[in-house]
Design an enzyme around this catalytic site. Structure first.
Site, PDB file in Angstrom:
ATOM      1  N   ASN A 209       0.845  -1.187   0.000  1.00 28.42           N
ATOM      2  CA  ASN A 209       0.000   0.000   0.000  1.00 28.42           C
ATOM      3  C   ASN A 209       0.881   1.238   0.000  1.00 28.42           C
ATOM      4  OD1 ASN A 209       0.531   0.779   2.864  1.00 28.42           O
ATOM      5  ND2 ASN A 209      -0.548  -1.141   3.289  1.00 28.42           N
ATOM      6  N   ASP A 306      -4.918 -10.082  12.664  1.00 29.64           N
ATOM      7  CA  ASP A 306      -5.270  -8.728  13.100  1.00 29.64           C
ATOM      8  C   ASP A 306      -4.470  -8.425  14.368  1.00 29.64           C
ATOM      9  OD1 ASP A 306      -6.532  -6.477  14.356  1.00 29.64           O
ATOM     10  OD2 ASP A 306      -8.285  -6.826  13.087  1.00 29.64           O
ATOM     11  N   PHE A 323      -5.395   2.839  14.503  1.00 29.20           N
ATOM     12  CA  PHE A 323      -5.599   3.820  13.439  1.00 29.20           C
ATOM     13  C   PHE A 323      -6.606   3.260  12.441  1.00 29.20           C
ATOM     14  CE2 PHE A 323      -2.255   6.179  15.178  1.00 29.20           C
ATOM     15  CZ  PHE A 323      -2.046   7.353  14.453  1.00 29.20           C
ATOM     16  N   LYS A 337     -15.165   0.018  14.476  1.00 27.45           N
ATOM     17  CA  LYS A 337     -13.885  -0.645  14.722  1.00 27.45           C
ATOM     18  C   LYS A 337     -13.492  -0.543  16.195  1.00 27.45           C
ATOM     19  CE  LYS A 337      -9.170  -0.752  12.811  1.00 27.45           C
ATOM     20  NZ  LYS A 337      -8.253  -0.118  11.812  1.00 27.45           N
TER      21      LYS A 337
END
Length: 403
Positions: A209, A306, A323, A337
């Site tokens: 990314n 995760d 974040f 979240k």
């Protein structure tokens, strides 16, 4: 930025980097600090005491057996006078002597006798720095609460390239300045993850990314300035390590997961600023994949662990700050979240169209159980300081904990 009437003792040991300390003393004096210098005998072979006396405006001490200086127990007076002690450059020999509690010269005696925070700025050949003996001694100093500043990577006087360069004078100055500020996290241990993760497809291709790592690195520096001992787990980025921060480099999401789990075992706070890839290829090709005459390439992906959710599920977990990078519905996704993962705070920001990734400025919206706060667009370094100040306030107050 001022150090008016702050009392700083600089210990100079034998190493070619001693010449840089002349500039450090000048920079500290420019900020109106009171500076005194203690030199080892070895240091005088590189820079004369007269030079440091001229720059500091104070007599320079070298010997523990100086009859005039020790007539009034000068080593104790120096130890009591200092508000901060910085040893720069800190040679391998000096680090070993401090680790073993030697007190057979003036500098080592002052360090044992002072109640002030002590910092060392290592400077040595890259192979010496990497040796098991030096690393063990440095580890001992860290356990005892001494600040280890650097070293940096780069060209060395011996011609080698690698880790072992003393931090630059302006970097050491800035750390000393920050040490006199409000340090709500002094004595705390903080782990920060930053940057992207790369997931290999074959030997030459990967899924990744656009995260630059700038925000996470700024957060690590801000936590350091707040007094914390910081470990930075960094994905593949081309950024210098913030001085005084311990860095662990990783590439993939699973490597980052393992490194974070190791680092947080004795941490008080974890800040997950990394843009961790959600998926990885189910299989990595041993050889470079080739075109197949126009036929589509099907890539099967499997979910990565995760990191912050696995930490939240632990019985003895640190304070958790996550974040969330979103392209739409920021409040909805961030709030969901926060609840789903059971963490203490989430820092959400919009990405895409010149926002978030690969830019110098950013904006954050902080959410915690029962509250939120907007941090408007500003340089990431200042934004990081605001974020760390807010999380420190909530951490120390014991409010908003999801556990």
């Amino acid at each position: 930025m001022s150090l008016r009437q702050r009392r700083i003792l600089i210990g100079v040991t034998g190493g070619i980097a001693a010449y840089k300390v002349c500039e450090l003393v000048r920079r500290l004096r420019d900020l109106e600090a009171e500076v005194r210098v203690v030199m080892t005998e070895g240091a005088t072979h590189f820079v004369t005491p007269t030079t440091f006396q001229a720059l500091s405006g104070q007599p320079v001490r070298v010997s523990l057996w100086d009859e005039q200086g020790e007539a009034a127990m000068g080593h104790i007076e120096l130890a009591r006078w200092a508000e901060r002690v910085l040893i720069a450059p800190a040679s391998a020999d000096t680090i070993a002597r401090l680790a073993h509690g030697f007190a057979d010269d003036l500098l080592s005696t002052v360090v044992l006798a002072t109640a002030a925070p002590v910092y060392v700025a290592p400077a040595m050949n890259q192979q010496m720095w990497a040796s098991l003996a030096v690393q063990a001694n440095v580890g001992t100093l860290r356990v005892r609460g001494m600040g280890v500043l650097g070293p940096a990577d780069g060209d060395q006087a011996c011609g080698d390239i690698g880790s072992g360069r003393m931090l630059e004078p302006h970097e050491l100055r800035d750390i000393l300045v920050a040490s006199f500020g409000d340090q709500p996290l002094r004595g705390r241990r903080v782990v920060v993850s930053a940057g992207p993760t790369y997931e290999d497809i074959d030997p030459v291709r990967f899924i990744g990314n656009r995260s630059s790592g700038r925000m996470g690195f700024a957060v690590a520096a801000a936590a350091r300035d707040a007094g914390a001992e910081v470990t930075l787990v960094a994905g593949p980025v081309l950024l210098p390590t913030p001085p005084g921060v311990h860095r662990v480099d990783v590439r993939s999401a699973r490597q980052m997961h393992e490194a974070v789990l190791r680092a947080v075992r004795d941490a008080d706070i974890y800040i997950g600023a990394a843009a961790v890839g959600d998926y990885r290829p189910a299989e990595v090709s041993e050889h470079k994949l080739k075109k197949s005459g126009g036929a589509p390439l099907h890539l099967e992906l499997t979910e990565n662990p995760d990191i912050i959710a696995s930490l939240a599920a632990g019985a003895d977990r640190p304070y958790l700050v996550g974040f969330a990078a979103e392209t739409r519905d920021l409040a909805s996704y961030a709030g969901e979240k926060l609840r789903r993962k059971g963490i203490d705070m989430i820092a959400a920001n919009e990405v895409g169209s010149g926002k978030g990734f690969e830019v110098a400025d950013n904006a954050l919206h902080l959410y915690w159980p029962g509250g939120d706060e907007t941090l408007p667009e500003m340089p990431k370094t200042e934004l990081a300081r605001r974020l760390v100040a807010r999380l420190a306030e909530r951490f120390l107050s014991g409010t908003g904990t999801a556990s």
